[in-house]
Motif scaffolding. Sequence first.
Motif, PDB file in Angstrom:
ATOM      1  N   THR A 503       0.811  -1.222   0.000  1.00 55.47           N
ATOM      2  CA  THR A 503       0.000   0.000   0.000  1.00 55.47           C
ATOM      3  C   THR A 503       0.842   1.269   0.000  1.00 55.47           C
ATOM      4  O   THR A 503       0.289   2.369  -0.033  1.00 55.47           O
ATOM      5  CB  THR A 503      -0.923   0.016   1.232  1.00 55.47           C
ATOM      6  N   GLY A 504       2.161   1.125   0.053  1.00 56.56           N
ATOM      7  CA  GLY A 504       3.021   2.299   0.088  1.00 56.56           C
ATOM      8  C   GLY A 504       2.866   3.083   1.371  1.00 56.56           C
ATOM      9  O   GLY A 504       2.674   4.295   1.340  1.00 56.56           O
ATOM     10  N   TRP A 548      10.334   3.690  -1.146  1.00 61.05           N
ATOM     11  CA  TRP A 548       9.180   4.423  -1.676  1.00 61.05           C
ATOM     12  C   TRP A 548       9.125   5.833  -1.085  1.00 61.05           C
ATOM     13  O   TRP A 548       8.795   6.789  -1.785  1.00 61.05           O
ATOM     14  CB  TRP A 548       7.901   3.661  -1.357  1.00 61.05           C
ATOM     15  N   ASP A 705       4.268  -4.026  -5.882  1.00 56.66           N
ATOM     16  CA  ASP A 705       4.085  -2.932  -4.941  1.00 56.66           C
ATOM     17  C   ASP A 705       4.273  -1.607  -5.682  1.00 56.66           C
ATOM     18  O   ASP A 705       4.640  -1.593  -6.867  1.00 56.66           O
ATOM     19  CB  ASP A 705       5.063  -3.067  -3.773  1.00 56.66           C
ATOM     20  N   PRO A 706       4.012  -0.467  -5.036  1.00 59.83           N
ATOM     21  CA  PRO A 706       4.154   0.820  -5.734  1.00 59.83           C
ATOM     22  C   PRO A 706       5.553   1.070  -6.296  1.00 59.83           C
ATOM     23  O   PRO A 706       5.696   1.716  -7.324  1.00 59.83           O
ATOM     24  CB  PRO A 706       3.807   1.840  -4.647  1.00 59.83           C
ATOM     25  N   ALA A 739      -0.972   4.937  -3.853  1.00 52.44           N
ATOM     26  CA  ALA A 739      -0.306   4.524  -2.618  1.00 52.44           C
ATOM     27  C   ALA A 739      -0.782   5.432  -1.500  1.00 52.44           C
ATOM     28  O   ALA A 739      -1.346   6.504  -1.740  1.00 52.44           O
ATOM     29  CB  ALA A 739       1.208   4.605  -2.778  1.00 52.44           C
TER      30      ALA A 739
END
Length: 965
Positions: A503-504, A548, A705-706, A739
């Motif tokens: 989900t970042g 991230w 993922d992001p 995200a």
Amino acid sequence: MAGFEESDSAPTAPHADPRGDPFLRTRFAIPARPAMFLRRDRLVRHLDRSCPTPLTMVNGAAGAGKTLLVADWATGRTEPLAWLTTEATDQQPAMFWAYFLQALRASGMPLSAELSCPAEAAGATDAGRVDHPLLARLAAELSARDLPVTVVLDQYDRVTDQVIAEQLEFVLHHAGAGLRLILVTRTEPLLPLHRYRAAGDMTEIRDAELAFTPQEAAVLLETHGLRVPLHVASALVDRTRGWAAGLRLCALAAKESPNPERYLKEFEADRSTVADFLLAEVLKRQTPETQDLLLKVSVLDGFSPALANALTERADAEPLLAGLCRENAFVEDLGHSRYRLHPLFGEILRAHLRMRSPGLEPALHRRAAAWLRSSGSLAETLGHGVAAGDWDFTAGALVDDLAIGELFTGPRSDDLAALFAPMGPEATSPAADLVRAARELSRSDLEHGLTHLGRARRSLEGLEGSDGLGESEGDGRPPDEAPGPAAARLSCELLEALAARLTGSPGRAEMAARAAEGLREEIPAHLLDRHPEVTALLLTHLGSTRLWAGRFEDARAALSTVTESPGTAVTAAAREECLGRLALIDYLDGWLCRAEHKALEATTTAATMATAAAGTEGPRPAQPPDAAHPTGRALPPGAAHPSGLAQAPPSGMARLVLAAVAVERGELSHAQALLDTTDGPDGRGGRAGRGGRRGRGGSEGDPLDPVTEASRVIVAARLLLARGKPSAALAAVESAVRADVVSPWAQGHAALIASAAHLAEGRPETAVKLLQAVPDVQAACVVGAARAQLAAGRPDEAIDLLDRVRPEGRTGPAVTVRATLVRAEAAARTGDAAASRGLVAQALREARRERLRRPFLEVGAWIRPSLDTAPLRVLAAGWLVPGAQRPVEAPRSEDRPPPMVVEELSGRERDVLQRLARTMSTEEIAADLYVSVNTVKTHLKSVYRKLAVNRRNEAVRRARELHLL
């Protein structure tokens, strides 16, 4: 010997045994071979080689082909051979020796009158001592023979009297070279075999040698009119373990089937004549206790006596199993107190168990699972737990063992995922919800994964102060080895960290990591040591969320801890992921070679994992990062490795970094090939919003993922820009990666690409505004903003922007070269050609180390006059422009360097070109480079395209003109 009397009368052949019954002639006849008998020369040759030894033992299970083998060998032999099929009624020594002597007479061997066997001996119960005159005379007459006599005692396992064994050993010993004894038996005879083995006087043929090979099985099936591929015969041999009777019975049944090949692949053992044979010949011959043992252990693949006792709830398994092995009763001794049933026998016993005791099988699996859980055998525990249908128990065993990380990484991850796939809603324990959450999050399914994870966390909070998940009680483990609820809570934090990564959410990941660190204190040390993947995965997720968030140094610290730790099979995937993300950090910092080396190291890790999974050999030592290619360039997935081995594809992130590096070097086809191996159309992976379903990333174990999603968007957009498609690049970066928090580098690079796309379409002011809106100051964005200001006609503002940037030590050539070129263009616009050339020279020197071409290709035509000058031509030769021109004062037009090339020859293409210049054929080049002919042809096509030629001699001539040779 009692029961035998000496006589002075002439020798006559008696017609009755000591009981007065006539001798049964069938017991002296060599058994006839069936019409479809297959002679196996390798076994016949073994029997031939055994002739010098006095004792030969053919020992195998029922139906192994022992008797027919010896009968086939015996038929047609010229030397004297006596055959005796023993029976259980021969337990009195008098009866045994009466039939033994009669077998010698039936073979044509003359015996003296003293060796007659009168019928009065029928009531004898004791044969006396082994040195009795009758046995001594028999041994003496045999030892005096010019030619030895061979005696075959078939079904010798029926002889169980120790006295007979001692007497037989006496005769064999004193007969010397006059007697050769062949025992055909299911069990170890009572003779002192160890002495014969030690002296080299014994030949043995056992079950392993009696088993049919796939080739022999294929021929046997053909004799029954069945022609099947070798792989079908091989599969049948695997299932029957080459058991002769099983193969023949299957062949006979297959002949009656409308689809024989399918029957051989899929026949139900319990509904075949094989079942009738094994039940009659093996199971029903056992005592009730042994039958009970066999039926209950049939639910196990392999077992120890202790586990068998747990299933039978008795304590006699050890002697019973040892006896079954001695009897060759389809129980195999694996060593170290481990046993297993013959596969077909096991299938049949399980079917018989279901028929005799319906409903008992799940209970047996549950007993086995409970016992195995206490002994620490997790894989078997899980298998039996699933077979018992007890999902709460099974999930609890996985979580309590701290093995939930193996659902994500390691050689068992796919097997575990498949194992838990059928788990339904009837399982309601916290452990079951954790497994469901892990299964969904491993597929990047956030909606369902977070739902299950939340339910598990709430259930665990309700267990505060308890001793476990409710499934550990009575599992037999010592209290200091039971993890209690701490293992479940640590598993929960691991999944929280993964959810944060998907989900970042950097803050959520940090909280999970801190909680996990505190829980480690409550976990038994042996569990943490056994599952290093838990720590590796936690650090991977934490490092990814820090990446991230743009905290590169913090991310590097977490990720490097994984890559620098001793690698294991279960941490290999995590190590590969971390290497890919470290490579991304280097790329974002502008260090192409560093990024490429780490991505190639991830490739090496992937290759090692593939080799280990295939089971072909152990993991090879780690190679240097540039070992994948002599020039350090990554090979396309599936390409031939210089070592001659196929290269396993790197992870999704490693492929993306290699593609990004290829774009910066102007190797656009190679970049596209790498990008095409990732999911999604046009090199972009499918995206889903929060709460939606995300697809897998570039490879198994590499969730989308992001970080991965944003990287894919950036690389694809940069490739579109490099191919002159600014509108498509602009459209690519306009779709935001969703995200919980905004990533500064993802936002900055998206703005940088959009700015470059607007510049390419003649909108410099829009380009300037885009970069001004980026909140965080990043060196690459500042350089991009300076370039936009320069394009808008404001060179002073551009230089002011560059002067404000104080590049940190981590800023690499991909950023600094671009900054230098902006200064060079600004100098050129102000008319300072000398300063401009000096700055271009500085950029060339710095870019050459990284083979960085893209900055020179994107700046426009103003740079060409500078590159046409002799000093800069030398700096650009061979990597930016092909060839090297000697500086002259007035170069003629034909001496001018050719236009810059977008793609230079790869290292392997240069290798092929060099051999082409030596007039080697395609086949010779392939042999010299240890690659296939098709690979060489592929490289040749690429060389022709890059050099704009169509023939070999043209390619060599052109390469020499460009000083490539």
